[in-house]
Design a protein around this motif. Structure first.
Motif, PDB file in Angstrom:
ATOM      1  N   UNK A  10       7.611  -5.641  -8.175  1.00 47.54           N
ATOM      2  CA  UNK A  10       8.008  -4.734  -7.088  1.00 47.54           C
ATOM      3  C   UNK A  10       6.901  -3.725  -6.800  1.00 47.54           C
ATOM      4  N   UNK A  11       6.277  -3.210  -7.843  1.00 47.69           N
ATOM      5  CA  UNK A  11       5.182  -2.255  -7.649  1.00 47.69           C
ATOM      6  C   UNK A  11       4.041  -2.892  -6.857  1.00 47.69           C
ATOM      7  N   UNK A  12       3.749  -4.138  -7.141  1.00 48.73           N
ATOM      8  CA  UNK A  12       2.699  -4.851  -6.401  1.00 48.73           C
ATOM      9  C   UNK A  12       3.102  -5.038  -4.938  1.00 48.73           C
ATOM     10  N   UNK A  13       4.362  -5.372  -4.701  1.00 44.07           N
ATOM     11  CA  UNK A  13       4.836  -5.558  -3.327  1.00 44.07           C
ATOM     12  C   UNK A  13       4.753  -4.239  -2.566  1.00 44.07           C
ATOM     13  N   UNK A  14       5.172  -3.142  -3.209  1.00 42.39           N
ATOM     14  CA  UNK A  14       5.098  -1.832  -2.559  1.00 42.39           C
ATOM     15  C   UNK A  14       3.643  -1.511  -2.208  1.00 42.39           C
ATOM     16  N   UNK A  15       2.726  -1.789  -3.117  1.00 43.91           N
ATOM     17  CA  UNK A  15       1.305  -1.543  -2.844  1.00 43.91           C
ATOM     18  C   UNK A  15       0.838  -2.354  -1.634  1.00 43.91           C
ATOM     19  N   UNK A  16       1.258  -3.607  -1.557  1.00 41.27           N
ATOM     20  CA  UNK A  16       0.879  -4.456  -0.423  1.00 41.27           C
ATOM     21  C   UNK A  16       1.490  -3.953   0.888  1.00 41.27           C
ATOM     22  N   UNK A  17       2.768  -3.582   0.842  1.00 43.05           N
ATOM     23  CA  UNK A  17       3.430  -3.079   2.047  1.00 43.05           C
ATOM     24  C   UNK A  17       2.792  -1.769   2.505  1.00 43.05           C
ATOM     25  N   UNK A  18       2.506  -0.891   1.550  1.00 40.09           N
ATOM     26  CA  UNK A  18       1.874   0.385   1.863  1.00 40.09           C
ATOM     27  C   UNK A  18       0.489   0.152   2.460  1.00 40.09           C
ATOM     28  N   UNK A  19      -0.257  -0.750   1.857  1.00 43.22           N
ATOM     29  CA  UNK A  19      -1.592  -1.075   2.364  1.00 43.22           C
ATOM     30  C   UNK A  19      -1.519  -1.612   3.789  1.00 43.22           C
ATOM     31  N   UNK A  20      -0.537  -2.450   4.056  1.00 41.08           N
ATOM     32  CA  UNK A  20      -0.422  -3.034   5.398  1.00 41.08           C
ATOM     33  C   UNK A  20      -0.074  -1.980   6.448  1.00 41.08           C
ATOM     34  N   UNK A  21       0.485  -0.845   6.019  1.00 40.54           N
ATOM     35  CA  UNK A  21       0.766   0.265   6.944  1.00 40.54           C
ATOM     36  C   UNK A  21      -0.520   0.831   7.545  1.00 40.54           C
ATOM     37  N   UNK A  22      -1.610   0.715   6.824  1.00 40.08           N
ATOM     38  CA  UNK A  22      -2.886   1.256   7.277  1.00 40.08           C
ATOM     39  C   UNK A  22      -3.772   0.199   7.931  1.00 40.08           C
ATOM     40  N   UNK A  23      -3.423  -1.039   7.734  1.00 39.53           N
ATOM     41  CA  UNK A  23      -4.235  -2.141   8.274  1.00 39.53           C
ATOM     42  C   UNK A  23      -3.445  -2.877   9.346  1.00 39.53           C
ATOM     43  N   UNK A  24      -3.009  -2.114  10.326  1.00 36.62           N
ATOM     44  CA  UNK A  24      -2.121  -2.638  11.360  1.00 36.62           C
ATOM     45  C   UNK A  24      -2.808  -3.650  12.279  1.00 36.62           C
ATOM     46  N   UNK A  25      -4.125  -3.680  12.262  1.00 41.27           N
ATOM     47  CA  UNK A  25      -4.841  -4.633  13.098  1.00 41.27           C
ATOM     48  C   UNK A  25      -4.993  -5.994  12.423  1.00 41.27           C
ATOM     49  N   UNK A  26      -4.499  -6.125  11.192  1.00 35.45           N
ATOM     50  CA  UNK A  26      -4.591  -7.383  10.453  1.00 35.45           C
ATOM     51  C   UNK A  26      -3.208  -7.960  10.221  1.00 35.45           C
ATOM     52  N   UNK A  27      -3.128  -9.282  10.156  1.00 35.90           N
ATOM     53  CA  UNK A  27      -1.838  -9.905   9.881  1.00 35.90           C
ATOM     54  C   UNK A  27      -1.562  -9.915   8.377  1.00 35.90           C
ATOM     55  N   UNK A  28      -0.324 -10.244   8.027  1.00 36.94           N
ATOM     56  CA  UNK A  28       0.114 -10.211   6.629  1.00 36.94           C
ATOM     57  C   UNK A  28      -0.728 -11.135   5.746  1.00 36.94           C
ATOM     58  N   UNK A  29      -1.099 -12.291   6.260  1.00 39.25           N
ATOM     59  CA  UNK A  29      -1.911 -13.231   5.477  1.00 39.25           C
ATOM     60  C   UNK A  29      -3.259 -12.633   5.100  1.00 39.25           C
ATOM     61  N   UNK A  30      -3.871 -11.918   6.030  1.00 33.59           N
ATOM     62  CA  UNK A  30      -5.173 -11.296   5.765  1.00 33.59           C
ATOM     63  C   UNK A  30      -5.046 -10.189   4.728  1.00 33.59           C
ATOM     64  N   UNK A  31      -4.022  -9.359   4.864  1.00 35.93           N
ATOM     65  CA  UNK A  31      -3.797  -8.270   3.909  1.00 35.93           C
ATOM     66  C   UNK A  31      -3.589  -8.852   2.515  1.00 35.93           C
ATOM     67  N   UNK A  32      -2.763  -9.881   2.422  1.00 34.27           N
ATOM     68  CA  UNK A  32      -2.451 -10.499   1.136  1.00 34.27           C
ATOM     69  C   UNK A  32      -3.693 -11.157   0.521  1.00 34.27           C
ATOM     70  N   UNK A  33      -4.430 -11.896   1.325  1.00 35.63           N
ATOM     71  CA  UNK A  33      -5.623 -12.588   0.826  1.00 35.63           C
ATOM     72  C   UNK A  33      -6.670 -11.595   0.329  1.00 35.63           C
ATOM     73  N   UNK A  34      -6.897 -10.540   1.066  1.00 38.09           N
ATOM     74  CA  UNK A  34      -7.890  -9.544   0.651  1.00 38.09           C
ATOM     75  C   UNK A  34      -7.433  -8.819  -0.613  1.00 38.09           C
ATOM     76  N   UNK A  35      -6.148  -8.527  -0.702  1.00 36.09           N
ATOM     77  CA  UNK A  35      -5.627  -7.860  -1.906  1.00 36.09           C
ATOM     78  C   UNK A  35      -5.787  -8.762  -3.130  1.00 36.09           C
ATOM     79  N   UNK A  36      -5.542 -10.041  -2.968  1.00 35.75           N
ATOM     80  CA  UNK A  36      -5.733 -10.982  -4.086  1.00 35.75           C
ATOM     81  C   UNK A  36      -7.190 -11.016  -4.518  1.00 35.75           C
ATOM     82  N   UNK A  37      -8.073 -10.947  -3.550  1.00 31.99           N
ATOM     83  CA  UNK A  37      -9.509 -10.999  -3.821  1.00 31.99           C
ATOM     84  C   UNK A  37     -10.009  -9.712  -4.477  1.00 31.99           C
TER      85      UNK A  37
END
Length: 138
Positions: A10-37
């Motif tokens: 859950x903590x990881x999901x919250x971090x991803x959701x929070x991060x996506x709040x700031x990266x509104x110009x990117x889709x979910x796949x991009x946010x997730x892929x970059x976070x994994x990297x």
């Protein structure tokens, strides 16, 4: 990598959701892929299911949150509180987790990461959502 607990996931999901709040110009796949990297996010099925589940259902989730956030528009809420609310409402709608468990975990996430004033706000909205969902079941 070792298996992680649902709390850690859950903590990881919250971090991803929070991060996506700031990266509104990117889709979910991009946010997730970059976070994994960039970060050491475990390959956990719940993390990807919950993150993409929230992203795919954000309008429905936000409508339910907004309905129960008296005097607050969802887009005006603090980004972290909104991320926590979204994850919990996603779990209530789409996961087979008791509502009380999801709400308790959301409050714990608030205690750990959010402002102390956010706890009663988040708890109140989630309990109101829970009451509506329980009434619909009966």
């Amino acid at each position: 990598m070792a298996k992680i607990t649902r709390k850690e996931a859950r903590e990881q999901v919250i971090a991803l959701l929070f991060e996506s709040e700031f990266r509104t110009d990117e889709d979910a796949n991009s946010v997730f892929a970059l976070a994994l990297e960039d970060r050491d996010i475990p390959n956990d099925e719940y993390i990807s299911r919950a993150f993409f589940g929230v992203c795919d259902n954000v309008e429905k989730i936000d409508a339910l949150i907004g309905k129960h956030a008296k005097g607050w528009k969802t887009e005006r809420m603090a980004k972290l509180s909104r991320s926590i609310l979204r994850l919990c409402v996603y779990e209530m709608l789409f996961e087979e987790i008791p509502y009380s468990v999801s709400i308790n975990e959301a409050v714990e996430l608030c205690k750990k990461f959010d402002d102390e004033k956010a706890r009663p706000f988040v708890n109140g909205i989630l309990n109101s959502v829970k009451n509506e969902l329980e009434a619909e079941k009966n």
